[in-house]
Design an enzyme around this catalytic site. Structure first.
Site, PDB file in Angstrom:
ATOM      1  N   ARG A  17       0.866  -1.188   0.000  1.00 22.07           N
ATOM      2  CA  ARG A  17       0.000   0.000   0.000  1.00 22.07           C
ATOM      3  C   ARG A  17       0.896   1.230   0.000  1.00 22.07           C
ATOM      4  NH1 ARG A  17      -5.181   1.274   3.795  1.00 22.07           N
ATOM      5  NH2 ARG A  17      -6.018  -0.209   2.307  1.00 22.07           N
ATOM      6  N   HIS A  52      -7.955   0.654  -5.890  1.00 24.49           N
ATOM      7  CA  HIS A  52      -8.074  -0.201  -4.694  1.00 24.49           C
ATOM      8  C   HIS A  52      -8.728  -1.517  -5.124  1.00 24.49           C
ATOM      9  CE1 HIS A  52      -8.062  -1.420  -0.668  1.00 24.49           C
ATOM     10  NE2 HIS A  52      -8.875  -0.553  -0.104  1.00 24.49           N
ATOM     11  N   ARG A  65     -13.304  -8.871   3.040  1.00 28.97           N
ATOM     12  CA  ARG A  65     -11.901  -8.535   2.739  1.00 28.97           C
ATOM     13  C   ARG A  65     -11.028  -9.747   3.086  1.00 28.97           C
ATOM     14  NH1 ARG A  65     -10.280  -3.385   2.315  1.00 28.97           N
ATOM     15  NH2 ARG A  65      -8.544  -4.414   1.280  1.00 28.97           N
ATOM     16  N   ASP A  93     -17.606   6.761  -0.425  1.00 30.62           N
ATOM     17  CA  ASP A  93     -16.323   6.683   0.268  1.00 30.62           C
ATOM     18  C   ASP A  93     -16.140   7.999   1.019  1.00 30.62           C
ATOM     19  OD1 ASP A  93     -13.851   5.820   1.129  1.00 30.62           O
ATOM     20  OD2 ASP A  93     -12.862   5.964  -0.827  1.00 30.62           O
ATOM     21  N   CYS A 116     -16.377   1.184   1.806  1.00 24.13           N
ATOM     22  CA  CYS A 116     -15.182   0.374   2.083  1.00 24.13           C
ATOM     23  C   CYS A 116     -14.713   0.510   3.524  1.00 24.13           C
ATOM     24  CB  CYS A 116     -14.076   0.736   1.104  1.00 24.13           C
ATOM     25  SG  CYS A 116     -13.533   2.452   1.210  1.00 24.13           S
ATOM     26  N   GLN A 155     -10.350  -4.156  -2.603  1.00 22.03           N
ATOM     27  CA  GLN A 155     -11.657  -3.792  -2.050  1.00 22.03           C
ATOM     28  C   GLN A 155     -12.777  -4.244  -2.978  1.00 22.03           C
ATOM     29  OE1 GLN A 155     -12.331  -2.090   1.041  1.00 22.03           O
ATOM     30  NE2 GLN A 155     -14.373  -2.858   0.538  1.00 22.03           N
TER      31      GLN A 155
HETATM   32  N1   CP Z   1     -11.164  -0.281   3.154  1.00 23.89           N
HETATM   33  C1   CP Z   1      -9.863  -0.353   3.518  1.00 23.89           C
HETATM   34  O1   CP Z   1      -8.971  -0.506   2.684  1.00 23.89           O
HETATM   35  O2   CP Z   1      -9.660  -0.264   4.851  1.00 23.89           O
HETATM   36  P1   CP Z   1      -8.249  -0.040   5.530  1.00 23.89           P
HETATM   37  O3   CP Z   1      -7.725   1.303   5.073  1.00 23.89           O
HETATM   38  O4   CP Z   1      -8.535  -0.060   7.011  1.00 23.89           O
HETATM   39  O5   CP Z   1      -7.319  -1.144   5.113  1.00 23.89           O
END
Ligand code: CP
Length: 302
Positions: free
Chosen positions: A104, A131, A286, A218, A258, A134
């Site tokens: 990430r 992403h 997830r 979001d 998310c 997700q």
């Molecule tokens: N939705 C998501 O990616 O959550 P985090 O940022 O907590 O990993």
């Protein structure tokens, strides 16, 4: 097995994406039945997190543990990553020691560079552009609750950022109709939007939700938008998803986010508790979808 990366939903043919959704559903059932399944004994994942995470990190770490492997958390401050070790060197070092890398970081190009230099699979655990992990969870959730997403109508309300871009890629891959309502100045990347006829911009959140089977939003200020929170709260004020807005969607609409959510901003204080919201089922997926993804990249289809 040839190395394969998952940097975008567009990296896989729809047959493989559908396999992952199918396998994620199986992973969920196996988990709920308390089944032991440990195909990753002896396998290690390197989890590079240059930004905060709860769901993505826990899903990879718990997923590896449940499958008999181990995920190593590699934070910026605890490793040489924060001291500027080049990505190309990092890729080669990790390729010597672990079996797969999850990363990430804000820059999608850094993830692409890492994948190019690594001899092992690389997973995009979120960038400012995309992403994709997700979306595996979101599509699995919708299909568990309502059946095939192909042909459905989906509304995305809010910032045309990484989640919106991945929804556009998902619309292109799965063949659903995506309506996007974003304020001027916060529209999605034009190149991504123009890559498919399945996604269209609409003028208002009301227009987006009308006739929709799934409504998604979001946060108004994502990671990378630090310091812009007050301005964005003003800009996005008319883009809150609340119970009244959902009432304008189809009767059996599903709402997803998310997470983390800012109650009282992009969602009303109570929307996550509304029976139409599937956000905690979505969060749980997830785990199952990322287990399916790691298994697929390391061991192929089962
Ligand atoms: N939705 C998501 O990616 O959550 P985090 O940022 O907590 O990993």
């Amino acid at each position: 097995m040839a190395k394969q990366d998952f940097l975008s939903l567009l990296d896989f043919p729809i047959e493989d994406l559908d396999y992952l959704i199918h396998r994620g559903k199986q992973m969920r059932k196996m988990h709920e039945a308390g089944e032991t399944y440990r195909p990753l004994v002896g396998k290690t994942g390197g989890l590079i997190m240059q930004m905060s995470s709860t769901r993505t990190r826990v899903a990879f770490e718990a997923g590896f543990a449940q499958m008999g492997g181990h995920a190593l958390f590699l934070g910026t401050q605890e490793t040489q990553i924060g001291r500027g070790e080049p990505i190309s060197d990092l890729a080669r070092v990790l390729s010597e020691m672990v079996d797969i890398i999850m990363i990430r970081t804000l820059e999608q190009t850094h993830i692409e560079e890492l994948a190019e230099q690594a001899s092992i699979p690389v997973i995009n655990a979120m960038s400012s552009l995309l992403h994709p992990c997700q979306l595996l969870a979101d599509i699995q959730t919708y299909e568990e609750l309502r059946g095939p997403i192909a042909g459905a109508t989906v509304a995305f309300i809010g910032d045309g950022y990484n989640m919106c871009h991945s929804y556009i890629n998902a619309a292109r891959q799965w063949g659903f109709n995506l309506k996007i309502a974003s304020p001027e100045g916060f529209l999605p990347n034009a190149e991504i939007l123009d890559s498919t006829n399945n996604a269209t911009l609409v003028a208002t959140p009301q227009e987006a939700v009308s006739g929709s089977d799934l409504v998604v939003t979001d946060v108004w200020s994502s990671m990378g938008h630090e310091g812009q929170e007050a301005d964005r709260r003003a800009t996005f004020a008319d883009y809150q998803v609340n119970e009244a807005l959902l009432d304008e969607a189809n009767k059996d609409v599903v709402f997803m986010h998310c997470l983390p959510a800012h109650r009282g901003e992009e969602v009303s204080e109570t929307l996550l508790d509304d029976p139409r919201a599937a956000v905690f089922h979505e969060a749980g997926n997830r785990l199952h979808s990322q287990k399916a993804l790691v298994e697929f990249l390391l061991l192929g289809k089962q």
